[in-house]
Design a protein around this motif. Structure first.
Motif, PDB file in Angstrom:
ATOM      1  N   THR A 247     -27.661   1.021  31.878  1.00 42.59           N
ATOM      2  CA  THR A 247     -26.977   0.169  30.898  1.00 42.59           C
ATOM      3  C   THR A 247     -26.984   0.792  29.502  1.00 42.59           C
ATOM      4  O   THR A 247     -26.764   0.110  28.503  1.00 42.59           O
ATOM      5  CB  THR A 247     -27.653  -1.210  30.826  1.00 42.59           C
ATOM      6  OG1 THR A 247     -29.049  -1.028  30.527  1.00 42.59           O
ATOM      7  CG2 THR A 247     -27.523  -1.977  32.127  1.00 42.59           C
ATOM      8  N   LEU A 405     -21.198  -5.935  29.830  1.00 39.47           N
ATOM      9  CA  LEU A 405     -22.259  -6.488  30.684  1.00 39.47           C
ATOM     10  C   LEU A 405     -21.646  -7.160  31.914  1.00 39.47           C
ATOM     11  O   LEU A 405     -22.130  -6.999  33.044  1.00 39.47           O
ATOM     12  CB  LEU A 405     -23.110  -7.486  29.893  1.00 39.47           C
ATOM     13  CG  LEU A 405     -24.372  -7.935  30.604  1.00 39.47           C
ATOM     14  CD1 LEU A 405     -25.513  -6.951  30.334  1.00 39.47           C
ATOM     15  CD2 LEU A 405     -24.797  -9.331  30.171  1.00 39.47           C
ATOM     16  N   LEU A 406     -20.568  -7.912  31.695  1.00 41.31           N
ATOM     17  CA  LEU A 406     -19.902  -8.591  32.809  1.00 41.31           C
ATOM     18  C   LEU A 406     -19.331  -7.559  33.788  1.00 41.31           C
ATOM     19  O   LEU A 406     -19.432  -7.714  35.008  1.00 41.31           O
ATOM     20  CB  LEU A 406     -18.799  -9.513  32.288  1.00 41.31           C
ATOM     21  CG  LEU A 406     -19.308 -10.734  31.499  1.00 41.31           C
ATOM     22  CD1 LEU A 406     -18.161 -11.463  30.816  1.00 41.31           C
ATOM     23  CD2 LEU A 406     -20.073 -11.687  32.424  1.00 41.31           C
ATOM     24  N   PHE A 408     -20.427  -4.567  34.234  1.00 39.68           N
ATOM     25  CA  PHE A 408     -21.567  -3.938  34.894  1.00 39.68           C
ATOM     26  C   PHE A 408     -22.044  -4.823  36.052  1.00 39.68           C
ATOM     27  O   PHE A 408     -22.278  -4.360  37.165  1.00 39.68           O
ATOM     28  CB  PHE A 408     -22.688  -3.729  33.878  1.00 39.68           C
ATOM     29  CG  PHE A 408     -23.841  -2.902  34.388  1.00 39.68           C
ATOM     30  CD1 PHE A 408     -23.892  -1.530  34.174  1.00 39.68           C
ATOM     31  CD2 PHE A 408     -24.880  -3.497  35.094  1.00 39.68           C
ATOM     32  CE1 PHE A 408     -24.945  -0.762  34.653  1.00 39.68           C
ATOM     33  CE2 PHE A 408     -25.944  -2.744  35.574  1.00 39.68           C
ATOM     34  CZ  PHE A 408     -25.967  -1.369  35.347  1.00 39.68           C
ATOM     35  N   ALA A 409     -22.151  -6.114  35.762  1.00 39.22           N
ATOM     36  CA  ALA A 409     -22.607  -7.066  36.781  1.00 39.22           C
ATOM     37  C   ALA A 409     -21.649  -7.069  37.963  1.00 39.22           C
ATOM     38  O   ALA A 409     -22.062  -7.149  39.122  1.00 39.22           O
ATOM     39  CB  ALA A 409     -22.724  -8.456  36.183  1.00 39.22           C
ATOM     40  N   ILE A 414     -24.248  -7.981  40.658  1.00 43.21           N
ATOM     41  CA  ILE A 414     -25.445  -8.675  40.160  1.00 43.21           C
ATOM     42  C   ILE A 414     -25.144 -10.164  40.038  1.00 43.21           C
ATOM     43  O   ILE A 414     -24.109 -10.533  39.529  1.00 43.21           O
ATOM     44  CB  ILE A 414     -25.888  -8.081  38.814  1.00 43.21           C
ATOM     45  CG1 ILE A 414     -26.372  -6.654  39.057  1.00 43.21           C
ATOM     46  CG2 ILE A 414     -26.986  -8.919  38.176  1.00 43.21           C
ATOM     47  CD1 ILE A 414     -26.554  -5.851  37.799  1.00 43.21           C
TER      48      ILE A 414
ATOM     49  N   ARG B 546     -24.250 -18.157  31.210  1.00 44.88           N
ATOM     50  CA  ARG B 546     -23.813 -17.226  32.245  1.00 44.88           C
ATOM     51  C   ARG B 546     -24.371 -15.832  31.961  1.00 44.88           C
ATOM     52  O   ARG B 546     -24.930 -15.177  32.837  1.00 44.88           O
ATOM     53  CB  ARG B 546     -22.279 -17.193  32.273  1.00 44.88           C
ATOM     54  CG  ARG B 546     -21.755 -16.290  33.361  1.00 44.88           C
ATOM     55  CD  ARG B 546     -20.245 -16.346  33.456  1.00 44.88           C
ATOM     56  NE  ARG B 546     -19.780 -15.279  34.328  1.00 44.88           N
ATOM     57  CZ  ARG B 546     -18.658 -14.597  34.128  1.00 44.88           C
ATOM     58  NH1 ARG B 546     -17.897 -14.885  33.089  1.00 44.88           N
ATOM     59  NH2 ARG B 546     -18.307 -13.648  34.952  1.00 44.88           N
ATOM     60  N   LEU B 547     -24.242 -15.415  30.716  1.00 45.33           N
ATOM     61  CA  LEU B 547     -24.770 -14.098  30.354  1.00 45.33           C
ATOM     62  C   LEU B 547     -26.292 -14.077  30.463  1.00 45.33           C
ATOM     63  O   LEU B 547     -26.878 -13.101  30.947  1.00 45.33           O
ATOM     64  CB  LEU B 547     -24.349 -13.734  28.922  1.00 45.33           C
ATOM     65  CG  LEU B 547     -22.863 -13.403  28.726  1.00 45.33           C
ATOM     66  CD1 LEU B 547     -22.538 -13.227  27.249  1.00 45.33           C
ATOM     67  CD2 LEU B 547     -22.490 -12.139  29.502  1.00 45.33           C
ATOM     68  N   LEU B 550     -27.277 -13.649  34.010  1.00 42.91           N
ATOM     69  CA  LEU B 550     -27.081 -12.242  34.415  1.00 42.91           C
ATOM     70  C   LEU B 550     -28.199 -11.358  33.884  1.00 42.91           C
ATOM     71  O   LEU B 550     -28.756 -10.532  34.597  1.00 42.91           O
ATOM     72  CB  LEU B 550     -25.755 -11.721  33.842  1.00 42.91           C
ATOM     73  CG  LEU B 550     -24.501 -11.926  34.655  1.00 42.91           C
ATOM     74  CD1 LEU B 550     -23.323 -11.284  33.937  1.00 42.91           C
ATOM     75  CD2 LEU B 550     -24.677 -11.302  36.033  1.00 42.91           C
ATOM     76  N   LYS B 553     -31.371 -11.482  35.739  1.00 44.86           N
ATOM     77  CA  LYS B 553     -31.346 -10.685  36.973  1.00 44.86           C
ATOM     78  C   LYS B 553     -31.433  -9.192  36.675  1.00 44.86           C
ATOM     79  O   LYS B 553     -31.793  -8.394  37.541  1.00 44.86           O
ATOM     80  CB  LYS B 553     -30.052 -10.945  37.737  1.00 44.86           C
ATOM     81  CG  LYS B 553     -29.984 -12.323  38.363  1.00 44.86           C
ATOM     82  CD  LYS B 553     -28.802 -12.382  39.294  1.00 44.86           C
ATOM     83  CE  LYS B 553     -28.343 -13.804  39.514  1.00 44.86           C
ATOM     84  NZ  LYS B 553     -26.967 -13.854  40.025  1.00 44.86           N
ATOM     85  N   MET B 554     -31.036  -8.826  35.482  1.00 43.73           N
ATOM     86  CA  MET B 554     -31.002  -7.390  35.133  1.00 43.73           C
ATOM     87  C   MET B 554     -32.263  -6.953  34.398  1.00 43.73           C
ATOM     88  O   MET B 554     -32.340  -5.838  33.892  1.00 43.73           O
ATOM     89  CB  MET B 554     -29.786  -7.097  34.250  1.00 43.73           C
ATOM     90  CG  MET B 554     -28.475  -7.185  35.003  1.00 43.73           C
ATOM     91  SD  MET B 554     -27.044  -7.182  33.900  1.00 43.73           S
ATOM     92  CE  MET B 554     -27.098  -5.509  33.262  1.00 43.73           C
TER      93      MET B 554
END
Lengths: 414, 556
Positions: A247, A405-406, A408-409, A414, B546-547, B550, B553-554
Motif C-alpha cells: 500500500t 484504498l477502495l 486496492f481492496a 479485501i 466502510r473505509l 476495510l 481488515k488491512m
C-alpha cells in the motif's frame, strides 16, 4: 496476503536504491518510448483541452524549441489536428519540475539505480525568472534553452562521461544536514553538486571563457541540483513500485489541473486523480493568492521518497512555508511520521537527533488518520509565461487516497 | 594478536557527529581495541592509516562510509560490525517537540517510547480497537471508556494476560500507579498498601481513608466493574493481586468490588490466601464468610477496609498455611442453621457449591438425594423427615449418606456436625466412628471434619465425644467459623500462575503515559509531574465506516 511484509519490501527497495547520476544525454536517445512528436509533461496523463495555462505554454515553447512549429498559432493548430502526442513523464521513467515538459531533442540527466538497475530521467534546470517550466516561451527563454542544450548539456555530458558518476543519495543526505529539504531549498545541494561537477568540467572543457559561463550558470542557480535530485527520487520510488500487496504510494504528481497518485501494489498506469488544489503560500511582490495556478509539477516525487516537505525539520531556513517557527517545521516532519511506513536509513536530520526522515507513504495510514501528505512547492502563475509567483505548501486531496484504498481492496478481494 | 575487520557502505552519508558517536559506541563493545568510522575521503583515510587502522586492500570512495574495528578476536570484531545498525538507530526522544500532538497511537509511542501506560477515553465503539493497538505496542491499558462489549473486554483481557500486561477497565474510573493518579484519583501519599479495585469510587474512598489514617498507597489497580463477573473471571483482579503479592513495597493488599460472582469470588479469595500478605476483602453487599480466614480479613464497609489495612501494617502475621485438598467436600448436617452458616462461609472459597438449603438460587441442589461438586446437606430438612426421626436423635440417615458419599470417588472430605445437649442422641460418636473407620479402611484419601456443638455440662460428656472423634482421625472444631477457616485453607489449591506475570520492574518505572481521549486526563498527569503525550484522536477514516472496516481488515 501480508501487507506489512509487502510494504517492508517496497520501502526497503525505496531506501536501498542507490541512484547514481551517470550521464547527460538527448531524450530521444535514452528515454524509453520517446518520439519526435511526443511531449512528456508533469503529473498524471491529461488531454490538451483540460491543460492549465502554464502547461499549455510549456508545450508550445517545447514545440518551438524543437522547431516543429514556427509560431504559437501553428503550434496550437498542430495540437488541434492531433499531430503531436502527450504523455505523463512517469510513464517513461522521467520527472520534471512544474510543467515538466520534456521533448525529444532536450538534454536530460540519466540516473541509474545501482542497486536494482532501473533508470530515471529529468530535464535540466533553467534557473529562476521566465522559464519554460512555468509556461514561458519568449525568444529569451528559447535562446537560453538552446544554450543549455548545446553548451551546458554537452559540458555536463562530457564531465559525467569522464567520471564514475555522482552518488546522489550521499549528496542528498549531506544536503539535508546543511539545511536543505531537497525540494524547495536546494542551496546546499546545488553547491555540493557544483563542487563535485566542477573538477570534472575543468578536466574535459577546453575553452576557459565558456567553462566560466557554465560554472557560473550552475553556481548561480540554487536549483541546479533539483532535477538530478528529482530523478534520483524517481529511481528510488520506481524501485518500490509493483510490489504485490503493497500500500506504499510510489508517485505523487500534478499536471496543473489534476493531482494524481500511484500505489506500489496497483497498476503501473493506474492513477487516482482529483482536481489539484491551489497551494497556499508566500508570494513575490506584486502577486497574490489570486494569481496562483492549481498545483503543478513532478517535484512531489521528493516527498514521495521521504524528503522535501517530509524533511522540513532539517530546513529551518524555509520555516515560513509551514508557519514561521522552527517548531512548526519540526511538527511538520513529526506529522509525516504518522503516515509513513518507515524511517529512512540514509536521510537523517540533526534537529531530530539524526532520526531518519519519514519514508514510504502508507495509503492505509493516510486514510485512517485523515492526514494528507505535505508537499512543499513553487507556485506558478495561472497564465502561461508569467512564471513563478511564490512558494508554499499544498496537500493532495484525501479523496484520491480513499479511491486508491477502495481499488486496492477490490483488486485484492479485501 | 588483534584482528581488523571492516565494512564499506557505498553512498551512505553520515554527519561526522553521528560517526563519532558510532565510533564511541563501537569502542564500548567487548573486545574492541580500536575503531574508526569515517566517510572515506582521502584525508580521513590518511587519518586511519596514521592510527594503523586502514587495511591495505580497502577500496572506497569519498561518498562511502568506512567502518573499521580492531578487536582481540574474530568474534568480537564480527559482533561489533553487526551492531552498527543498532548503534546508528539509537536516538533519544528528548529532542522531540513537546507541543506536537500525534494523531495516532503509534506516532505517540515514537514520541514517548518510555510510555508504559495508555489511557483510553474515546467513545466506546472505538475504544476496544485503540486498546488492542496499545496492547500490540506492549503497553498497559487504563480503559476509561464505557460501552465496550463484554466480548471485547474478555478478548482484550485474555490477550493482555498472555503478554503480561494489564487492562484496567473498561469503565475503569480510578487507578494510582507509582504515585500518579489516573482518571479520577485522590492525591494520596505513597506507602505500602496495594489496592485492587473493581469499584472506582470505592477505590477512591479507601485510598483517601488510608491516607487520612496516616498510611499510603503503593499501587491502586482498577479492574473495571465487570471484571469480577463470571464471564470475565476476574482476569485483571488476579493479575493485579499477583503483581501486588510479588511487589516488595506492598505489605498489605485491599480488594474491593461490588458483589462478585460467587465462583469468581471463591477463586480470587483462594488466590489471596496464597499471597502470604494480609489481604483485606470488601465485597460490597456480599456476606463476609468470617472476620478472618488465615491472612484474609473481611471488612463490612469501605472505611473499615481502610482501617483493617492500616492496622495490618504493624502486624507480622503467621497464618495457617493453605493446603492442597483434592476432591469435593460433602457436608452432612443435622443442624439447619449450622449448615447455612457453613455454606455462607465456604461459598467464599469453594466453588461451585450446592445445597438443599441454598443462599442463592445458583447453589440450589435439585436432587437432595444426590450431591454434586461441593455440597452442604441439611439432613433435618422436611424432605428427609417424612416418617423419620430427626438426625440429631437418629444417626441412621447420616450413616447411610456418609457411605453414599464415600462411594463417590470424587469426594475428598466429609464434614458433619455433632450437636449435643438435651434431647439429642446420647453417644453419637459411638455410632459414627465405626462407619468412619469402615470408610477409612477402603478410602484413606477421605478426610473427616466435625464440628462439635455443646458444653461441658451436657449429658453426653463433650470431652469424651471430642476425644473419640480425634482418636478416629477426625479434625474436630468447636465452632462453625473455625471449621470454615480450616476447610477454606485445606481446599485452596496450591497456585501456580497460569498467566504471564506483570513485569514488576516495568510497573515500578516512573509513570509515563499516552493519553487518547479526554484532554483533562492528560493535563492531570502533567500536573502530577509525570511524562505524557496527548493523542489528537479522531475516528478512523474520518468516521467513514466502510473505509474503516476495510482498514481494519488491512491492518495486518
Amino acid at each position: 496476503m501480508d501487507i506489512e511484509q509487502a510494504n517492508t519490501t517496497a520501502v526497503s527497495r525505496m531506501m536501498e536504491a542507490r541512484p547514481i547520476l551517470k550521464a547527460v544525454a538527448t531524450a530521444r536517445d535514452v528515454i524509453p518510448g520517446m518520439k519526435d512528436n511526443l511531449f512528456l509533461h508533469a503529473g498524471p496523463p491529461i488531454e490538451w483541452e483540460r491543460m492549465s495555462g502554464p502547461l499549455r505554454g510549456a508545450i508550445i515553447g517545447a514545440m518551438l524549441f524543437e522547431g516543429i512549429a514556427k509560431s504559437e498559432a501553428e503550434a496550437n493548430s498542430m495540437v488541434e489536428r492531433g499531430e503531436v502526442e502527450f504523455d505523463s513523464c512517469h510513464h517513461h521513467g522521467a520527472v520534471g519540475p512544474m510543467a515538466g515538459v520534456t521533448s525529444a531533442s532536450m538534454k536530460v540527466y540519466v540516473v541509474e539505480n545501482a542497486e536494482h538497475g532501473n533508470k530515471s530521467f529529468s530535464n535540466l534546470n533553467e534557473g529562476y525568472g521566465k522559464v519554460l517550466r512555468y509556461g514561458a516561451y519568449s525568444d529569451d527563454v528559447l535562446k537560453k534553452l538552446h544554450w543549455m542544450n548545446d553548451v551546458l548539456g554537452v559540458a555536463l555530458a562530457d564531465a559525467l562521461a569522464a567520471s564514475s558518476g555522482i552518488d546522489m543519495r550521499a549528496l542528498m543526505s549531506e544536503a539535508l544536514h546543511m539545511g536543505d529539504e531537497g525540494h524547495n531549498r536546494n542551496k546546499a545541494g546545488s553547491l555540493l553538486y557544483l563542487k563535485l561537477i566542477s573538477p570534472l568540467i575543468a578536466k574535459t572543457m577546453k575553452d576557459g571563457a565558456v567553462m566560466s559561463d557554465v560554472l557560473q550558470f550552475i553556481g548561480d542557480n540554487a536549483l541546479s541540483v533539483l532535477n538530478p535530485v528529482m530523478a534520483a527520487c524517481k529511481a528510488m520510488t520506481d524501485a518500490a513500485h509493483g510490489v504485490e500487496g503493497s500500500t506504499i504510494v510510489t508517485t505523487m504528481a500534478r499536471n496543473g489541473t489534476d493531482f494524481g497518485i500511484r500505489v506500489s501494489g496497483l497498476g503501473e498506469r493506474q492513477w487516482f486523480t482529483a482536481p489539484a488544489e491551489i497551494p497556499v503560500g508566500l508570494f513575490f511582490s506584486g502577486f497574490s493568492q489570486a494569481d496562483a495556478n492549481p498545483d503543478i509539477g513532478d517535484s512531489a516525487i521528493t516527498e514521495t521518497a521521504g524528503i522535501g516537505g517530509f524533511a522540513m525539520a532539517t530546513a529551518p531556513a524555509i520555516v515560513t512555508f509551514v508557519g514561521g517557527t522552527p517548531k512548526d517545521a519540526m511538527n511538520a516532519t513529526l506529522e509525516m511520521y504518522e503516515i509513513t511506513f518507515a524511517e529512512s536509513k540514509y536521510f537523517t536530520m540533526p534537529s531530530l537527533d539524526f532520526r531518519g526522515t519519514p519514508t514510504g507513504i502508507d495509503l492505509r495510514k493516510v486514510v485512517e488518520l485523515g492526514i494528507a501528505p505535505r508537499i512543499n512547492t513553487g507556485i506558478a502563475h495561472k497564465n502561461a509565461g508569467v512564471g513563478q509567483v511564490g512558494a508554499g505548501l499544498v496537500r493532495p486531496p484525501l479523496k484520491i487516497f480513499e479511491d486508491a484504498l477502495l481499488a486496492f481492496a477490490e483488486k485484492y478481494n479485501i | 594478536m588483534t584482528v581488523v575487520k571492516w565494512e564499506v557502505r557505498a553512498g551512505a552519508y553520515y554527519d561526522s557527529v553521528v560517526l563519532m558517536q558510532l565510533q564511541r559506541g563501537l569502542l564500548g563493545l567487548p573486545g574492541i581495541v580500536d575503531a574508526g568510522v569515517v566517510m572515506a575521503t582521502p584525508a580521513n583515510r590518511d587519518l586511519l592509516a596514521a592510527n594503523d587502522l586502514l587495511p591495505e586492500k580497502i577500496t572506497a570512495n569519498p561518498d562511502d562510509l568506512l567502518i573499521v574495528v580492531k578487536a582481540d578476536d574474530d568474534t568480537s570484531a564480527t559482533d561489533a560490525i553487526s551492531k552498527v545498525d543498532e548503534l546508528l538507530a539509537r536516538r533519544k526522544s528528548s529532542s522531540i517537540s513537546q507541543d506536537f500532538r500525534p494523531r495516532s497511537l503509534s506516532g505517540a509511542v515514537k514520541q514517548l517510547p518510555e510510555a508504559n501506560w495508555v489511557l483510553i477515553s474515546v467513545p466506546g465503539r472505538y475504544a476496544a480497537d485503540v486498546a488492542r493497538e496499545a496492547l500490540d505496542l506492549g503497553k498497559h491499558v487504563f480503559l476509561y471508556s464505557d460501552n465496550v462489549s463484554l466480548d471485547d473486554e474478555i478478548a482484550l483481557k485474555k490477550s493482555a494476560r498472555e503478554k503480561g500486561l494489564l487492562v484496567m477497565g473498561p469503565d475503569c474510573g480510578t487507578a494510582i500507579i507509582n504515585g500518579v493518579g489516573l482518571g479520577f484519583a485522590n492525591r494520596v501519599r505513597r506507602g505500602s498498601i496495594g489496592v485492587v479495585g473493581a469499584s472506582g469510587t470505592g477505590t477512591q474512598a479507601v485510598t483517601a481513608q488510608i491516607h487520612n489514617l496516616g498510611a499510603g498507597i503503593s499501587h491502586a489497580i482498577g479492574t473495571g466493574g465487570r471484571d469480577l463477573k463470571s464471564d470475565v473471571g476476574a482476569i485483571t483482579a488476579h493479575q493485579a493481586l499477583d503483581a501486588l503479592a510479588r511487589d516488595d513495597e506492598t505489605k498489605v493488599i485491599v480488594v474491593i468490588s461490588k458483589p462478585p460472582s460467587p465462583d469468581v469470588a471463591a477463586q480470587l479469595m483462594s488466590a489471596a490466601l496464597f499471597t502470604s500478605k494480609p489481604v483485606v476483602i470488601y465485597f460490597i453487599g456480599y456476606p463476609p464468610p468470617a472476620r478472618q480466614i488465615g491472612n484474609l480479613h473481611f471488612a463490612i464497609s469501605l472505611s473499615e477496609a481502610a482501617e483493617i489495612a492500616v492496622s495490618q501494617l504493624s502486624v507480622s502475621g503467621k497464618w495457617l498455611s493453605a493446603n492442597d485438598q483434592k476432591g469435593y467436600l460433602r457436608g452432612l448436617f443435622s443442624g439447619g442453621t449450622l449448615a447455612y452458616e457453613t455454606l455462607l462461609g465456604l461459598q467464599a472459597s469453594l466453588s461451585p457449591i450446592y445445597s438443599n438449603a441454598p443462599i442463592t438460587n445458583y447453589q440450589n441442589l435439585k436432587d437432595p438425594l444426590h450431591s454434586k461438586a461441593h455440597t452442604i446437606i441439611d439432613l433435618g430438612d422436611e424432605f428427609f423427615m417424612v416418617g423419620r426421626l430427626h438426625p440429631m436423635i437418629d444417626n441412621d440417615l447420616r450413616i447411610r449418606r456418609m457411605k453414599q458419599e464415600a462411594a463417590d470417588a470424587e469426594v475428598g472430605m466429609i464434614l458433619f456436625d455433632v450437636v449435643l445437649g438435651e434431647g439429642s442422641h446420647m453417644n453419637p460418636a459411638e455410632e459414627l466412628i465405626p462407619v468412619i473407620k469402615e470408610i477409612q479402611s477402603s478410602r484413606n484419601d477421605i478426610e473427616f471434619v466435625a464440628m462439635v456443638i455443646g458444653t461441658d455440662e451436657d449429658p453426653q460428656d463433650i470431652e469424651s465425644q471430642v476425644s473419640q472423634l480425634v482418636n478416629a482421625g477426625v479434625a474436630v472444631f468447636r465452632t462453625a467459623a473455625e471449621a470454615v477457616e480450616y476447610i477454606g485453607l485445606r481446599f485452596s489449591a496450591s497456585r501456580k500462575n497460569e498467566f504471564t506475570s506483570v513485569d514488576l520492574d516495568q510497573l515500578k518505572q516512573p509513570l509515563a503515559a499516552i493519553n487518547v481521549g479526554l484532554e483533562s486526563f492528560y493535563d492531570s498527569i502533567i500536573l502530577q509531574g509525570a511524562q505524557a503525550v496527548h493523542v489528537d484522536w479522531r475516528p478512523p477514516a474520518s468516521g467513514n465506516e466502510r473505509l474503516a472496516a476495510l482498514l481494519a481488515k488491512m491492518k495486518k
